[in-house]
Design a protein around this motif. Structure first.
Motif, PDB file in Angstrom:
ATOM      1  N   ASP A  26      23.318  27.975  35.597  1.00  0.00           N
ATOM      2  CA  ASP A  26      24.602  27.719  34.943  1.00  0.00           C
ATOM      3  C   ASP A  26      25.757  27.998  35.905  1.00  0.00           C
ATOM      4  O   ASP A  26      26.072  29.152  36.187  1.00  0.00           O
ATOM      5  CB  ASP A  26      24.707  28.598  33.698  1.00  0.00           C
ATOM      6  N   GLU A  27      26.411  26.933  36.380  1.00  0.00           N
ATOM      7  CA  GLU A  27      27.501  27.093  37.337  1.00  0.00           C
ATOM      8  C   GLU A  27      28.689  27.840  36.742  1.00  0.00           C
ATOM      9  O   GLU A  27      29.359  28.602  37.438  1.00  0.00           O
ATOM     10  CB  GLU A  27      27.953  25.736  37.855  1.00  0.00           C
ATOM     11  N   GLY A  28      28.965  27.638  35.476  1.00  0.00           N
ATOM     12  CA  GLY A  28      30.044  28.357  34.818  1.00  0.00           C
ATOM     13  C   GLY A  28      29.782  29.857  34.800  1.00  0.00           C
ATOM     14  O   GLY A  28      30.698  30.658  35.028  1.00  0.00           O
ATOM     15  N   PHE A  29      28.539  30.221  34.543  1.00  0.00           N
ATOM     16  CA  PHE A  29      28.180  31.636  34.548  1.00  0.00           C
ATOM     17  C   PHE A  29      28.279  32.195  35.960  1.00  0.00           C
ATOM     18  O   PHE A  29      28.709  33.329  36.145  1.00  0.00           O
ATOM     19  CB  PHE A  29      26.774  31.834  33.975  1.00  0.00           C
ATOM     20  N   GLN A  30      27.908  31.399  36.937  1.00  0.00           N
ATOM     21  CA  GLN A  30      28.008  31.836  38.334  1.00  0.00           C
ATOM     22  C   GLN A  30      29.445  32.212  38.671  1.00  0.00           C
ATOM     23  O   GLN A  30      29.697  33.257  39.279  1.00  0.00           O
ATOM     24  CB  GLN A  30      27.517  30.740  39.273  1.00  0.00           C
ATOM     25  N   SER A  31      30.364  31.388  38.266  1.00  0.00           N
ATOM     26  CA  SER A  31      31.782  31.666  38.510  1.00  0.00           C
ATOM     27  C   SER A  31      32.210  32.953  37.808  1.00  0.00           C
ATOM     28  O   SER A  31      32.950  33.768  38.367  1.00  0.00           O
ATOM     29  CB  SER A  31      32.623  30.494  38.019  1.00  0.00           C
ATOM     30  N   LEU A  32      31.724  33.145  36.607  1.00  0.00           N
ATOM     31  CA  LEU A  32      32.067  34.330  35.825  1.00  0.00           C
ATOM     32  C   LEU A  32      31.577  35.611  36.492  1.00  0.00           C
ATOM     33  O   LEU A  32      32.336  36.568  36.649  1.00  0.00           O
ATOM     34  CB  LEU A  32      31.476  34.189  34.418  1.00  0.00           C
ATOM     35  N   TYR A  33      30.320  35.645  36.930  1.00  0.00           N
ATOM     36  CA  TYR A  33      29.837  36.886  37.530  1.00  0.00           C
ATOM     37  C   TYR A  33      30.436  37.102  38.915  1.00  0.00           C
ATOM     38  O   TYR A  33      30.598  38.241  39.359  1.00  0.00           O
ATOM     39  CB  TYR A  33      28.313  37.010  37.520  1.00  0.00           C
ATOM     40  N   GLU A  34      30.805  36.032  39.607  1.00  0.00           N
ATOM     41  CA  GLU A  34      31.495  36.195  40.885  1.00  0.00           C
ATOM     42  C   GLU A  34      32.890  36.788  40.675  1.00  0.00           C
ATOM     43  O   GLU A  34      33.321  37.663  41.430  1.00  0.00           O
ATOM     44  CB  GLU A  34      31.561  34.870  41.633  1.00  0.00           C
ATOM     45  N   ASP A  35      33.589  36.337  39.639  1.00  0.00           N
ATOM     46  CA  ASP A  35      34.887  36.922  39.298  1.00  0.00           C
ATOM     47  C   ASP A  35      34.737  38.395  38.923  1.00  0.00           C
ATOM     48  O   ASP A  35      35.567  39.230  39.305  1.00  0.00           O
ATOM     49  CB  ASP A  35      35.536  36.167  38.141  1.00  0.00           C
ATOM     50  N   PHE A  36      33.693  38.713  38.190  1.00  0.00           N
ATOM     51  CA  PHE A  36      33.412  40.095  37.783  1.00  0.00           C
ATOM     52  C   PHE A  36      33.222  40.979  39.018  1.00  0.00           C
ATOM     53  O   PHE A  36      33.828  42.050  39.125  1.00  0.00           O
ATOM     54  CB  PHE A  36      32.168  40.110  36.887  1.00  0.00           C
ATOM     55  N   ALA A  37      32.417  40.526  39.959  1.00  0.00           N
ATOM     56  CA  ALA A  37      32.162  41.298  41.180  1.00  0.00           C
ATOM     57  C   ALA A  37      33.443  41.455  41.995  1.00  0.00           C
ATOM     58  O   ALA A  37      33.720  42.539  42.525  1.00  0.00           O
ATOM     59  CB  ALA A  37      31.069  40.639  42.014  1.00  0.00           C
ATOM     60  N   ALA A  38      34.236  40.400  42.094  1.00  0.00           N
ATOM     61  CA  ALA A  38      35.489  40.467  42.847  1.00  0.00           C
ATOM     62  C   ALA A  38      36.472  41.444  42.198  1.00  0.00           C
ATOM     63  O   ALA A  38      37.150  42.209  42.892  1.00  0.00           O
ATOM     64  CB  ALA A  38      36.110  39.083  42.963  1.00  0.00           C
ATOM     65  N   ALA A  39      36.544  41.419  40.875  1.00  0.00           N
ATOM     66  CA  ALA A  39      37.440  42.335  40.165  1.00  0.00           C
ATOM     67  C   ALA A  39      36.982  43.780  40.341  1.00  0.00           C
ATOM     68  O   ALA A  39      37.819  44.683  40.525  1.00  0.00           O
ATOM     69  CB  ALA A  39      37.505  41.973  38.679  1.00  0.00           C
ATOM     70  N   GLN A  40      35.688  44.015  40.314  1.00  0.00           N
ATOM     71  CA  GLN A  40      35.177  45.368  40.542  1.00  0.00           C
ATOM     72  C   GLN A  40      35.514  45.840  41.953  1.00  0.00           C
ATOM     73  O   GLN A  40      35.921  46.982  42.159  1.00  0.00           O
ATOM     74  CB  GLN A  40      33.667  45.418  40.330  1.00  0.00           C
ATOM     75  N   ALA A  41      35.351  44.965  42.937  1.00  0.00           N
ATOM     76  CA  ALA A  41      35.663  45.317  44.326  1.00  0.00           C
ATOM     77  C   ALA A  41      37.159  45.613  44.483  1.00  0.00           C
ATOM     78  O   ALA A  41      37.537  46.572  45.172  1.00  0.00           O
ATOM     79  CB  ALA A  41      35.237  44.193  45.263  1.00  0.00           C
ATOM     80  N   ALA A  42      37.994  44.810  43.844  1.00  0.00           N
ATOM     81  CA  ALA A  42      39.433  45.049  43.913  1.00  0.00           C
ATOM     82  C   ALA A  42      39.792  46.379  43.257  1.00  0.00           C
ATOM     83  O   ALA A  42      40.646  47.116  43.767  1.00  0.00           O
ATOM     84  CB  ALA A  42      40.184  43.901  43.244  1.00  0.00           C
ATOM     85  N   LEU A  43      39.139  46.697  42.152  1.00  0.00           N
ATOM     86  CA  LEU A  43      39.390  47.977  41.489  1.00  0.00           C
ATOM     87  C   LEU A  43      39.041  49.144  42.416  1.00  0.00           C
ATOM     88  O   LEU A  43      39.823  50.089  42.559  1.00  0.00           O
ATOM     89  CB  LEU A  43      38.590  48.074  40.185  1.00  0.00           C
ATOM     90  N   VAL A  44      37.908  49.068  43.056  1.00  0.00           N
ATOM     91  CA  VAL A  44      37.514  50.126  44.005  1.00  0.00           C
ATOM     92  C   VAL A  44      38.560  50.249  45.112  1.00  0.00           C
ATOM     93  O   VAL A  44      38.955  51.352  45.491  1.00  0.00           O
ATOM     94  CB  VAL A  44      36.107  49.857  44.583  1.00  0.00           C
ATOM     95  N   HIS A  45      39.001  49.110  45.620  1.00  0.00           N
ATOM     96  CA  HIS A  45      40.026  49.121  46.669  1.00  0.00           C
ATOM     97  C   HIS A  45      41.271  49.869  46.205  1.00  0.00           C
ATOM     98  O   HIS A  45      41.792  50.735  46.911  1.00  0.00           O
ATOM     99  CB  HIS A  45      40.388  47.683  47.068  1.00  0.00           C
ATOM    100  N   TRP A  46      41.774  49.516  45.023  1.00  0.00           N
ATOM    101  CA  TRP A  46      42.998  50.139  44.535  1.00  0.00           C
ATOM    102  C   TRP A  46      42.790  51.596  44.163  1.00  0.00           C
ATOM    103  O   TRP A  46      43.714  52.412  44.308  1.00  0.00           O
ATOM    104  CB  TRP A  46      43.576  49.344  43.373  1.00  0.00           C
ATOM    105  N   GLU A  47      41.614  51.955  43.713  1.00  0.00           N
ATOM    106  CA  GLU A  47      41.346  53.368  43.410  1.00  0.00           C
ATOM    107  C   GLU A  47      41.416  54.218  44.671  1.00  0.00           C
ATOM    108  O   GLU A  47      41.776  55.398  44.604  1.00  0.00           O
ATOM    109  CB  GLU A  47      39.971  53.517  42.752  1.00  0.00           C
ATOM    110  N   ARG A  48      41.124  53.643  45.808  1.00  0.00           N
ATOM    111  CA  ARG A  48      41.158  54.363  47.088  1.00  0.00           C
ATOM    112  C   ARG A  48      42.504  54.266  47.789  1.00  0.00           C
ATOM    113  O   ARG A  48      42.718  54.914  48.806  1.00  0.00           O
ATOM    114  CB  ARG A  48      40.069  53.813  48.006  1.00  0.00           C
ATOM    115  N   SER A  49      43.381  53.462  47.259  1.00  0.00           N
ATOM    116  CA  SER A  49      44.667  53.201  47.890  1.00  0.00           C
ATOM    117  C   SER A  49      45.637  54.368  47.700  1.00  0.00           C
ATOM    118  O   SER A  49      45.559  55.108  46.718  1.00  0.00           O
ATOM    119  CB  SER A  49      45.286  51.939  47.290  1.00  0.00           C
TER     120      SER A  49
END
Length: 80
Positions: A26-49
């Motif tokens: 499911d390509e739509g689901f692929q986009s969704l979990y990629e967005d999820f991973a990117a948002a988690q990575a951004a959160l970690v970045h900002w938590e360390r900022s």
């Protein structure tokens, strides 16, 4: 296994098989979990900022991660 799939499975460990299956089909689901991973990575970045906007960005990304998790769960439920 793609890092974004691993991030989704880490968020929903009891639904790993279903996540792997949808990730393959499911390509739509692929986009969704990629967005999820990117948002988690951004959160970690900002938590360390040390930026003056750290708290605001953390709040934004926490909300985004929660919203995407709800979407992932809904998609998994639709594809049982």
């Amino acid at each position: 296994m793609h890092y974004a799939v691993q991030a989704a499975i880490a968020g929903f460990p009891d639904r790993g098989h279903a996540i792997e299956e949808l990730a393959r089909t499911d390509e739509g689901f692929q986009s969704l979990y990629e967005d999820f991973a990117a948002a988690q990575a951004a959160l970690v970045h900002w938590e360390r900022s040390s930026s003056s906007v750290r708290e605001a960005r953390c709040a934004e990304y926490r909300e985004l991660v929660r919203d995407l998790a709800v979407e992932i769960e809904a998609e998994l439920d639709r594809n049982k």
